[in-house]
Motif scaffolding. Structure first.
Motif, PDB file in Angstrom:
ATOM      1  N   SER A 157       0.836  12.307  -6.721  1.00 40.92           N
ATOM      2  CA  SER A 157       1.210  12.518  -5.324  1.00 40.92           C
ATOM      3  C   SER A 157       0.688  11.400  -4.447  1.00 40.92           C
ATOM      4  CB  SER A 157       0.675  13.869  -4.856  1.00 40.92           C
ATOM      5  OG  SER A 157       0.972  14.070  -3.487  1.00 40.92           O
ATOM      6  N   ARG A 158      -0.525  10.932  -4.708  1.00 43.22           N
ATOM      7  CA  ARG A 158      -1.090   9.843  -3.912  1.00 43.22           C
ATOM      8  C   ARG A 158      -0.337   8.533  -4.140  1.00 43.22           C
ATOM      9  NH1 ARG A 158      -5.828  10.632  -5.344  1.00 43.22           N
ATOM     10  NH2 ARG A 158      -6.176   8.987  -6.878  1.00 43.22           N
ATOM     11  N   LEU A 159       0.049   8.281  -5.373  1.00 44.30           N
ATOM     12  CA  LEU A 159       0.804   7.055  -5.656  1.00 44.30           C
ATOM     13  C   LEU A 159       2.177   7.092  -4.989  1.00 44.30           C
ATOM     14  CD1 LEU A 159      -0.022   6.425  -9.426  1.00 44.30           C
ATOM     15  CD2 LEU A 159      -0.895   5.190  -7.445  1.00 44.30           C
ATOM     16  N   ASP A 160       2.787   8.277  -4.926  1.00 45.83           N
ATOM     17  CA  ASP A 160       4.086   8.380  -4.266  1.00 45.83           C
ATOM     18  C   ASP A 160       3.960   8.218  -2.760  1.00 45.83           C
ATOM     19  OD1 ASP A 160       5.473   8.735  -6.568  1.00 45.83           O
ATOM     20  OD2 ASP A 160       5.407  10.931  -6.510  1.00 45.83           O
ATOM     21  N   THR A 161       2.811   8.642  -2.208  1.00 43.68           N
ATOM     22  CA  THR A 161       2.644   8.607  -0.757  1.00 43.68           C
ATOM     23  C   THR A 161       2.287   7.213  -0.267  1.00 43.68           C
ATOM     24  OG1 THR A 161       1.907  10.903  -0.798  1.00 43.68           O
ATOM     25  CG2 THR A 161       1.418   9.635   1.192  1.00 43.68           C
ATOM     26  N   VAL A 162       1.438   6.518  -1.006  1.00 44.16           N
ATOM     27  CA  VAL A 162       0.964   5.192  -0.585  1.00 44.16           C
ATOM     28  C   VAL A 162       1.995   4.152  -0.972  1.00 44.16           C
ATOM     29  CG1 VAL A 162      -0.860   3.478  -0.812  1.00 44.16           C
ATOM     30  CG2 VAL A 162      -1.427   5.921  -0.804  1.00 44.16           C
ATOM     31  N   GLU A 163       2.500   3.407   0.011  1.00 41.33           N
ATOM     32  CA  GLU A 163       3.473   2.348  -0.240  1.00 41.33           C
ATOM     33  C   GLU A 163       2.753   1.015  -0.409  1.00 41.33           C
ATOM     34  OE1 GLU A 163       6.565   2.859  -0.719  1.00 41.33           O
ATOM     35  OE2 GLU A 163       6.613   4.986  -0.153  1.00 41.33           O
ATOM     36  N   GLY A 164       3.443   0.070  -1.047  1.00 42.06           N
ATOM     37  CA  GLY A 164       2.901  -1.278  -1.188  1.00 42.06           C
ATOM     38  C   GLY A 164       2.006  -1.411  -2.403  1.00 42.06           C
ATOM     39  N   LYS A 165       1.410  -2.622  -2.542  1.00 41.84           N
ATOM     40  CA  LYS A 165       0.565  -2.911  -3.681  1.00 41.84           C
ATOM     41  C   LYS A 165      -0.817  -2.291  -3.492  1.00 41.84           C
ATOM     42  CE  LYS A 165       2.840  -7.230  -4.958  1.00 41.84           C
ATOM     43  NZ  LYS A 165       2.644  -8.675  -5.221  1.00 41.84           N
ATOM     44  N   PRO A 166      -1.488  -1.943  -4.610  1.00 44.69           N
ATOM     45  CA  PRO A 166      -2.839  -1.378  -4.498  1.00 44.69           C
ATOM     46  C   PRO A 166      -3.849  -2.446  -4.103  1.00 44.69           C
ATOM     47  CG  PRO A 166      -2.246  -1.703  -6.796  1.00 44.69           C
ATOM     48  CD  PRO A 166      -1.015  -2.023  -6.002  1.00 44.69           C
ATOM     49  N   ALA A 167      -5.055  -1.984  -3.789  1.00 46.69           N
ATOM     50  CA  ALA A 167      -6.129  -2.920  -3.464  1.00 46.69           C
ATOM     51  C   ALA A 167      -6.374  -3.844  -4.649  1.00 46.69           C
ATOM     52  CB  ALA A 167      -7.395  -2.138  -3.112  1.00 46.69           C
ATOM     53  N   SER A 168      -6.602  -5.121  -4.349  1.00 44.00           N
ATOM     54  CA  SER A 168      -6.686  -6.117  -5.412  1.00 44.00           C
ATOM     55  C   SER A 168      -8.059  -6.765  -5.417  1.00 44.00           C
ATOM     56  CB  SER A 168      -5.606  -7.181  -5.228  1.00 44.00           C
ATOM     57  OG  SER A 168      -5.687  -8.145  -6.253  1.00 44.00           O
ATOM     58  N   GLU A 169      -8.663  -6.795  -6.611  1.00 37.55           N
ATOM     59  CA  GLU A 169      -9.896  -7.536  -6.841  1.00 37.55           C
ATOM     60  C   GLU A 169      -9.936  -7.924  -8.309  1.00 37.55           C
ATOM     61  OE1 GLU A 169     -13.517  -4.754  -7.507  1.00 37.55           O
ATOM     62  OE2 GLU A 169     -12.373  -3.871  -5.838  1.00 37.55           O
ATOM     63  N   GLU A 170     -10.816  -8.850  -8.641  1.00 35.08           N
ATOM     64  CA  GLU A 170     -10.906  -9.302 -10.025  1.00 35.08           C
ATOM     65  C   GLU A 170     -11.541  -8.216 -10.886  1.00 35.08           C
ATOM     66  OE1 GLU A 170     -12.798 -13.009 -10.506  1.00 35.08           O
ATOM     67  OE2 GLU A 170     -11.214 -14.162  -9.502  1.00 35.08           O
ATOM     68  N   VAL A 171     -10.885  -7.954 -12.006  1.00 34.68           N
ATOM     69  CA  VAL A 171     -11.354  -6.903 -12.912  1.00 34.68           C
ATOM     70  C   VAL A 171     -11.418  -7.481 -14.316  1.00 34.68           C
ATOM     71  CG1 VAL A 171     -10.924  -4.614 -13.862  1.00 34.68           C
ATOM     72  CG2 VAL A 171     -10.320  -5.105 -11.485  1.00 34.68           C
ATOM     73  N   ASP A 172     -12.585  -7.325 -14.964  1.00 32.65           N
ATOM     74  CA  ASP A 172     -12.737  -7.720 -16.366  1.00 32.65           C
ATOM     75  C   ASP A 172     -12.146  -6.603 -17.215  1.00 32.65           C
ATOM     76  OD1 ASP A 172     -13.459  -8.424 -18.901  1.00 32.65           O
ATOM     77  OD2 ASP A 172     -15.526  -8.958 -18.395  1.00 32.65           O
ATOM     78  N   LEU A 173     -10.976  -6.850 -17.740  1.00 34.61           N
ATOM     79  CA  LEU A 173     -10.245  -5.797 -18.442  1.00 34.61           C
ATOM     80  C   LEU A 173     -10.963  -5.376 -19.718  1.00 34.61           C
ATOM     81  CD1 LEU A 173      -7.657  -4.238 -17.910  1.00 34.61           C
ATOM     82  CD2 LEU A 173      -6.435  -5.870 -19.340  1.00 34.61           C
ATOM     83  N   LEU A 174     -11.582  -6.323 -20.421  1.00 29.59           N
ATOM     84  CA  LEU A 174     -12.279  -5.988 -21.659  1.00 29.59           C
ATOM     85  C   LEU A 174     -13.506  -5.117 -21.362  1.00 29.59           C
ATOM     86  CD1 LEU A 174     -12.412  -6.360 -24.724  1.00 29.59           C
ATOM     87  CD2 LEU A 174     -13.819  -8.395 -24.336  1.00 29.59           C
TER      88      LEU A 174
END
Length: 434
Positions: free
Chosen positions: A268-285
């Motif tokens: 529900s939150r993803l459907d409500t919030v438009e646009g790209k999410p907050a962006s920061e560098e993330v170490d995926l590993l």
């Protein structure tokens, strides 16, 4: 396929061409040699001239009186084409006797010359200056110029109508793509304007219904937390008297309900919030290592990859993949973090267009996996395949995985491995961190 405005415009040009051809044909058949004015003129000339057996001087004087005030040349020929008399210079040529009609009084036009065949066999030829010596040619030229002018003037009118339809089409496509705020301007008071107004009303109604649906879903999910907390508290209070097996079952059911409520709230939150999410560098590993530590029998391998995105959503993406493997697969679960370089064989999940390099997440387990015919359907909300019927269904976990990946400019999919098992694949725009 022709655009709509080209169809309108070509139809208009075809109508103009048909009008020109019809008018020219009508002129040709109604303005020919049997024209009544030619017959009348020939009768008048016949009555004004002396008879054919009159002397040449008498015929000349009559011809002079007849052509008084005219600036041109008029000649009179006998029935054999011999010149009898003339007035003015630059004599016209003798008539073509081969085209003499069987019935007398007929006029012929040849270039700038006019020939009148009199009833007694004589010919009157006139070469008179006129601005409209080529009347039919001038008429056809004016008609064609008029058609061209109408065609040029009609183009912006037709294009204006088609532009409004194109804007309406873009609005419908935007609404179909998920933009519930899409509206089109209402211009004019014609059918296109009424269609645009109807579309705006329908779009507003759909947006209102979807907002109400999302609010109802979120509120219901929040309300479910309260009875779940009460059930959990009651279960803790009766832990000494409850049957251990029954208690474990209730705890498992409560955990699944709590997980489902959490997934519904996130969706529900993803459907409500438009646009790209907050962006920061993330170490995926590193993020994957933290999540894998929460589960047993999970093997992690890979290289350090940095992605830009929301760490909470990316953590949820990895957790849903691991949770899906725990519920529906067989241990051990394998997680591999790496890079997918351009030019290599692409996995089934397409990556973002134009990305120089993409982070590649693979998750699989020792079970048989997903059948090939269900590679796309497992990402549908609450899809229940043959295996899911026995194990509780798929819920929203994989649906959220794909939604989170797409919000980060990537994609999620499923592919078949060389040994026949299936593997979940996630591609994200990334930078390699050495």
């Amino acid at each position: 396929m022709l655009r709509l405005y080209l169809r309108f415009y070509l139809a208009l040009l075809a109508s103009l061409l048909l009008l020109v051809v019809a008018t020219a044909t009508l002129w040709h058949f109604t303005g020919g040699n049997m024209e009544p004015v030619g017959l009348t003129f020939a009768r008048v000339v016949q009555n004004a001239l002396p008879p054919a057996d009159a002397s040449a001087d008498e015929q000349r004087r009559a011809l002079t009186r007849l052509t008084s005030g005219l600036h041109g040349t008029v000649a009179l020929f006998d029935r054999n084409g011999t010149l009898v008399t003339s007035v003015g210079g630059n004599l016209p040529p003798a008539p073509d006797l081969e085209h003499r009609p069987a019935l007398g009084v007929v006029t012929f036009e040849r270039g700038t010359l006019t020939y009148v065949h009199l009833a007694d066999g004589r010919w009157l030829a006139a070469r008179l200056p006129s601005a409209f010596t080529h009347a039919r040619v001038v008429f056809h030229l004016v008609l064609m110029l008029l058609a061209v002018a109408i065609g040029i003037a009609a183009y912006p009118i037709v294009r204006q109508i088609s532009r409004r339809l194109e804007r309406l089409q873009r609005g419908v496509e935007s609404l179909g793509a998920g933009d519930l705020t899409a509206r089109v301007p209402v211009e004019g008071r014609d059918e296109v304007a009424r269609l645009a107004a109807s579309f705006n009303r329908a779009a507003a109604r759909i947006e209102k219904l979807m907002q109400g649906h999302k609010a109802l879903l979120a509120n219901a999910s929040h309300e479910l937390r309260t009875p779940l907390a009460r059930i959990r508290l009651a279960l803790e209070l009766m832990k000494d008297t409850a049957d251990p097996k029954l208690k474990r079952g209730l705890e498992q059911d409560i955990a699944e309900l709590d997980w489902l409520v959490d997934e519904i709230l996130l969706a529900s939150r993803l459907d409500t919030v438009e646009g790209k999410p907050a962006s920061e560098e993330v170490d995926l590993l590193a993020l994957a290592a933290e999540e894998c530590a929460r589960y047993e029998s999970v093997q992690l391998e890979g290289t350090v990859v940095t992605v830009h995105g929301d760490p909470r959503l990316l953590r949820r993406l990895l957790r849903n993949l691991l949770e899906n493997a725990r519920r529906h697969g067989s241990p051990p679960t394998h997680v591999r973090i790496g890079m997918h370089e351009p030019g290599t064989s692409p996995p089934p999940a397409p990556g973002p267009a134009g990305a120089a390099a993409r982070a590649l997440i693979r998750v699989w387990d020792a079970g048989p996996g997903v059948p090939p015919e269900d590679f796309e359907r497992v990402f549908e909300p609450f899809y229940r395949g043959r295996e899911a019927h026995d194990r509780g269904g798929a819920g929203l976990g994989l649906t959220l995985v794909r939604e989170i990946a797409r919000r980060h400019g990537g994609e999620a999919g499923c592919e078949r491995m060389p040994d026949g098992r299936s593997c979940f694949v996630v591609l994200l725009p990334a930078e390699f961190a050495p």
